[in-house]
Every structure is written in structure tokens, then in C-alpha cells.
Design a protein around this motif. Structure first.
Motif, PDB file in Angstrom:
ATOM      1  N   CYS A 112       0.857  -1.179   0.000  1.00 29.82           N
ATOM      2  CA  CYS A 112       0.000   0.000   0.000  1.00 29.82           C
ATOM      3  C   CYS A 112       0.897   1.233   0.000  1.00 29.82           C
ATOM      4  O   CYS A 112       2.061   1.180   0.387  1.00 29.82           O
ATOM      5  CB  CYS A 112      -0.947   0.012   1.193  1.00 29.82           C
ATOM      6  N   VAL A 115       0.319   7.258   1.750  1.00 27.06           N
ATOM      7  CA  VAL A 115      -0.216   8.577   1.467  1.00 27.06           C
ATOM      8  C   VAL A 115      -1.705   8.565   1.819  1.00 27.06           C
ATOM      9  O   VAL A 115      -2.403   7.583   1.571  1.00 27.06           O
ATOM     10  CB  VAL A 115      -0.002   8.972  -0.014  1.00 27.06           C
ATOM     11  N   ALA A 116      -2.166   9.617   2.455  1.00 32.42           N
ATOM     12  CA  ALA A 116      -3.594   9.740   2.766  1.00 32.42           C
ATOM     13  C   ALA A 116      -4.268  10.403   1.566  1.00 32.42           C
ATOM     14  O   ALA A 116      -3.963  11.550   1.234  1.00 32.42           O
ATOM     15  CB  ALA A 116      -3.789  10.574   4.026  1.00 32.42           C
ATOM     16  N   PRO A 117      -5.179   9.714   0.900  1.00 31.38           N
ATOM     17  CA  PRO A 117      -5.795  10.290  -0.296  1.00 31.38           C
ATOM     18  C   PRO A 117      -6.702  11.462   0.058  1.00 31.38           C
ATOM     19  O   PRO A 117      -7.251  11.544   1.154  1.00 31.38           O
ATOM     20  CB  PRO A 117      -6.601   9.126  -0.865  1.00 31.38           C
ATOM     21  N   ARG A 118      -6.867  12.334  -0.899  1.00 27.67           N
ATOM     22  CA  ARG A 118      -7.778  13.465  -0.728  1.00 27.67           C
ATOM     23  C   ARG A 118      -9.213  13.078  -1.066  1.00 27.67           C
ATOM     24  O   ARG A 118     -10.137  13.822  -0.770  1.00 27.67           O
ATOM     25  CB  ARG A 118      -7.319  14.628  -1.606  1.00 27.67           C
ATOM     26  N   ASN A 119      -9.408  11.923  -1.669  1.00 25.14           N
ATOM     27  CA  ASN A 119     -10.721  11.389  -2.036  1.00 25.14           C
ATOM     28  C   ASN A 119     -11.546  12.391  -2.834  1.00 25.14           C
ATOM     29  O   ASN A 119     -12.670  12.732  -2.481  1.00 25.14           O
ATOM     30  CB  ASN A 119     -11.490  10.919  -0.796  1.00 25.14           C
ATOM     31  N   TYR A 134      -9.818   4.969  -5.608  1.00 23.86           N
ATOM     32  CA  TYR A 134     -10.173   4.382  -4.315  1.00 23.86           C
ATOM     33  C   TYR A 134     -11.652   4.050  -4.350  1.00 23.86           C
ATOM     34  O   TYR A 134     -12.467   4.838  -4.822  1.00 23.86           O
ATOM     35  CB  TYR A 134      -9.913   5.363  -3.165  1.00 23.86           C
ATOM     36  N   CYS A 146      -7.087   9.835  -5.560  1.00 25.57           N
ATOM     37  CA  CYS A 146      -6.098  10.336  -4.620  1.00 25.57           C
ATOM     38  C   CYS A 146      -6.059  11.867  -4.595  1.00 25.57           C
ATOM     39  O   CYS A 146      -6.225  12.486  -3.560  1.00 25.57           O
ATOM     40  CB  CYS A 146      -4.724   9.759  -4.954  1.00 25.57           C
ATOM     41  N   HIS A 148      -3.513  13.990  -4.978  1.00 25.22           N
ATOM     42  CA  HIS A 148      -2.242  14.663  -4.677  1.00 25.22           C
ATOM     43  C   HIS A 148      -1.533  15.018  -5.980  1.00 25.22           C
ATOM     44  O   HIS A 148      -1.841  14.468  -7.041  1.00 25.22           O
ATOM     45  CB  HIS A 148      -1.350  13.757  -3.812  1.00 25.22           C
TER      46      HIS A 148
END
Length: 186
Positions: A112, A115-119, A134, A146, A148
Motif C-alpha cells: 500500500c 499517502v492519505a488520499p484526498r478522495n 479508491y 487520490c 495529490h
């Protein structure tokens, strides 16, 4: 689809011929020649399934290009009384259940991205935003991305770019000299 009613003597012949190891094509041909019918291979197979005979072992198919051994001449059509006696012998073999898989399969370690996705939705994505998806796996679940900043020359951010590549395959050069010679580039 044309529904065909099999006469008892045709069904008895099917059972006897299948017990002798004939294929369904051969069975249909033999029954057609004996009783002046027009059964197909699929009709014989379907009837055998309804009779519970389809699970019997199939004869090994012959390889194309090899001579098949001569087939013995088939005796006269079977008698119903004689087949009823032989039917008890086949009873234990009629139902063959599929083998279940009991060994456990080790699941591979999933990778994985850290990175924390911005959704972001598809409409919210701007040029240069990471398009790594996602969600969307289940029915009705929305798919987000994501979002970014992308890596130069890619539609993914750097963590998702590395996640989407096979680390072993990406170290091998794609265009080696042998490949270039094969296509006539060298």
C-alpha cells in the motif's frame, strides 16, 4: 429447443453403451443406427445427465493425427431385463461429487502507498492531480481519486506510481539489444 421424449429402449441402450465406455457421440451414432432416430451428441449427454449417468468416467480422447485402434463390432441392441440387473452395479458410481480443496492458500503480502488520499470525485480532479482510484468495488459505492500532485510524466503521485509498478520488472530494461535487432531497429 426441441424437446425429445426418449423411449425406454433408447434409454436402456444409452445406459448400456455408456457403461461400455463409449463417448456420447458414439452413443448417439449407435442409437441412431439401431433405432433409426436422429439423436445428437448433446441429446445423448442431456439424457444421460437426467438419468444420472453423466458422472461416469469418460474414455481418454484420442490425439489428432494418431490412428485409433479398430473398434469392436457392437452386439445387437441390449435387452431391458438384462440392463436392470446391471444398473445396480452402476448405482455406487452414479454420483461423483467434486473434490473440495482443503489446503490453505497463503495470501500474498499486499502493498500500500503511504499517502492519505484526498478522495476527490472525478469532477473535482484538476490537471496534475493523482488519478489513483479508491473505492467503487461494491455496487453503489462511489469511486474517489487520490488527488495529490502527480509525478512528472505520470498520472499518479510518486507513492502510487511506485505502488502500481512491479519492482522486479521495472528494474529490467524494456528495450534490450536483442529486442531492437529483432524488430530491425539496429
Amino acid at each position: 429447443m426441441d424437446m425429445v421424449n426418449w423411449l425406454p429402449e433408447h434409454s436402456a441402450a444409452l445406459q448400456d453403451l455408456r457403461a461400455r465406455g463409449l463417448s456420447y457421440s458414439e452413443i448417439a451414432d449407435t442409437i441412431n443406427a439401431t433405432f433409426s432416430t436422429a439423436y445428437t451428441r448433446n441429446a445423448a449427454l442431456s439424457r444421460a445427465q437426467r438419468m444420472g449417468l453423466a458422472g461416469l468416467d469418460r474414455p481418454e480422447p484420442s490425439l489428432p493425427g494418431h490412428l485409433d485402434p479398430p473398434k469392436p463390432a457392437l452386439p445387437e441392441p441390449p435387452r431391458i431385463g438384462r440392463l436392470r440387473e446391471g444398473r445396480a452395479e452402476l448405482k455406487s458410481d452414479l454420483l461423483r461429487w467434486p473434490k473440495s480443496f482443503t489446503e490453505t492458500v497463503e495470501m500474498p503480502q499486499l502493498r500500500c502507498a503511504a499517502v492519505a488520499p484526498r478522495n476527490l470525485s472525478l469532477f473535482d480532479l484538476k490537471r496534475g492531480d493523482c488519478r489513483y482510484p479508491y473505492g467503487g468495488d461494491a455496487d453503489g459505492e462511489t469511486m474517489t481519486f487520490c488527488g495529490h500532485p502527480c509525478r512528472p510524466g505520470s498520472s499518479y503521485c510518486t507513492p502510487h506510481f511506485h505502488l502500481s509498478r512491479d519492482p522486479e520488472a521495472s528494474t529490467r530494461p524494456v528495450l534490450n539489444d536483442a529486442w531492437l535487432q529483432a524488430i530491425g531497429a539496429i
